[in-house]
Design a protein around this motif. Structure first.
Motif, mmCIF file in Angstrom:
data_model
loop_
_atom_site.group_PDB
_atom_site.id
_atom_site.type_symbol
_atom_site.label_atom_id
_atom_site.label_comp_id
_atom_site.label_asym_id
_atom_site.label_seq_id
_atom_site.Cartn_x
_atom_site.Cartn_y
_atom_site.Cartn_z
ATOM 1 N N UNK A 85 0.835 -1.209 0.000
ATOM 2 C CA UNK A 85 0.000 0.000 0.000
ATOM 3 C C UNK A 85 0.867 1.255 0.000
ATOM 4 N N UNK A 86 1.918 1.271 0.804
ATOM 5 C CA UNK A 86 2.816 2.431 0.844
ATOM 6 C C UNK A 86 3.465 2.644 -0.522
ATOM 7 N N UNK A 87 3.944 1.581 -1.124
ATOM 8 C CA UNK A 87 4.557 1.678 -2.445
ATOM 9 C C UNK A 87 3.548 2.185 -3.470
ATOM 10 N N UNK A 88 2.335 1.651 -3.436
ATOM 11 C CA UNK A 88 1.295 2.076 -4.382
ATOM 12 C C UNK A 88 0.953 3.554 -4.196
ATOM 13 N N UNK A 89 0.892 4.013 -2.951
ATOM 14 C CA UNK A 89 0.607 5.427 -2.690
ATOM 15 C C UNK A 89 1.693 6.328 -3.268
ATOM 16 N N UNK A 90 2.945 5.939 -3.062
ATOM 17 C CA UNK A 90 4.072 6.706 -3.610
ATOM 18 C C UNK A 90 4.032 6.714 -5.132
ATOM 19 N N UNK A 91 3.751 5.564 -5.700
ATOM 20 C CA UNK A 91 3.710 5.446 -7.153
ATOM 21 C C UNK A 91 2.560 6.266 -7.742
ATOM 22 N N UNK A 92 1.407 6.257 -7.083
ATOM 23 C CA UNK A 92 0.265 7.045 -7.551
ATOM 24 C C UNK A 92 0.579 8.541 -7.505
ATOM 25 N N UNK A 93 1.231 8.981 -6.425
ATOM 26 C CA UNK A 93 1.600 10.393 -6.309
ATOM 27 C C UNK A 93 2.559 10.784 -7.428
ATOM 28 N N UNK A 94 3.550 9.939 -7.651
ATOM 29 C CA UNK A 94 4.503 10.200 -8.733
ATOM 30 C C UNK A 94 3.785 10.247 -10.080
ATOM 31 N N UNK A 95 2.882 9.317 -10.289
ATOM 32 C CA UNK A 95 2.129 9.237 -11.533
ATOM 33 C C UNK A 95 1.291 10.503 -11.753
ATOM 34 N N UNK A 96 0.676 11.006 -10.706
ATOM 35 C CA UNK A 96 -0.134 12.227 -10.822
ATOM 36 C C UNK A 96 0.737 13.437 -11.161
ATOM 37 N N UNK A 97 1.888 13.554 -10.517
ATOM 38 C CA UNK A 97 2.800 14.659 -10.811
ATOM 39 C C UNK A 97 3.290 14.559 -12.251
#
Length: 101
Positions: free
Chosen positions: A53-65
């Protein structure tokens, strides 16, 4: 008047080169974005609890930016295209023969 037309043509050519560079960059970034999406889908197959979940959250944030930056580049590319259209209109206007009454 020919000088003005030539200047506008050079300006249009420079914008075309700039637009091509932007489009190439956008295409490359979209390709990387697709890779990130693929990585995100693969990550969903992990069964490691909170670290997933932590990895997915980081990846989603990066993806949005990343998406926001690509959209900004596309907006700039659209403005370049509009500027090229304005220059072409000016060239066409200056190239028309003037009529005398």
């Amino acid at each position: 008047m020919d000088e003005k037309i030539e200047k506008l043509k050079r300006e249009r050519q420079e914008l075309e080169i700039l637009e091509t560079k932007y489009r190439n960059t956008i295409d490359a970034l979209r390709g990387e974005q697709m890779w990130i999406r693929h990585l995100m889908k693969q990550t969903n197959t992990w069964k490691s609890g909170q670290s997933q979940q932590k990895f997915m959250n980081e990846l989603m944030e990066y993806f949005q930016i990343y998406s926001t930056r690509i959209n900004s580049l596309e907006d700039t590319c659209d403005r370049i295209k509009n500027a090229k259209g304005s220059i072409q209109y000016s060239i066409d206007t200056y190239s028309r023969p003037t009529s005398s009454f």
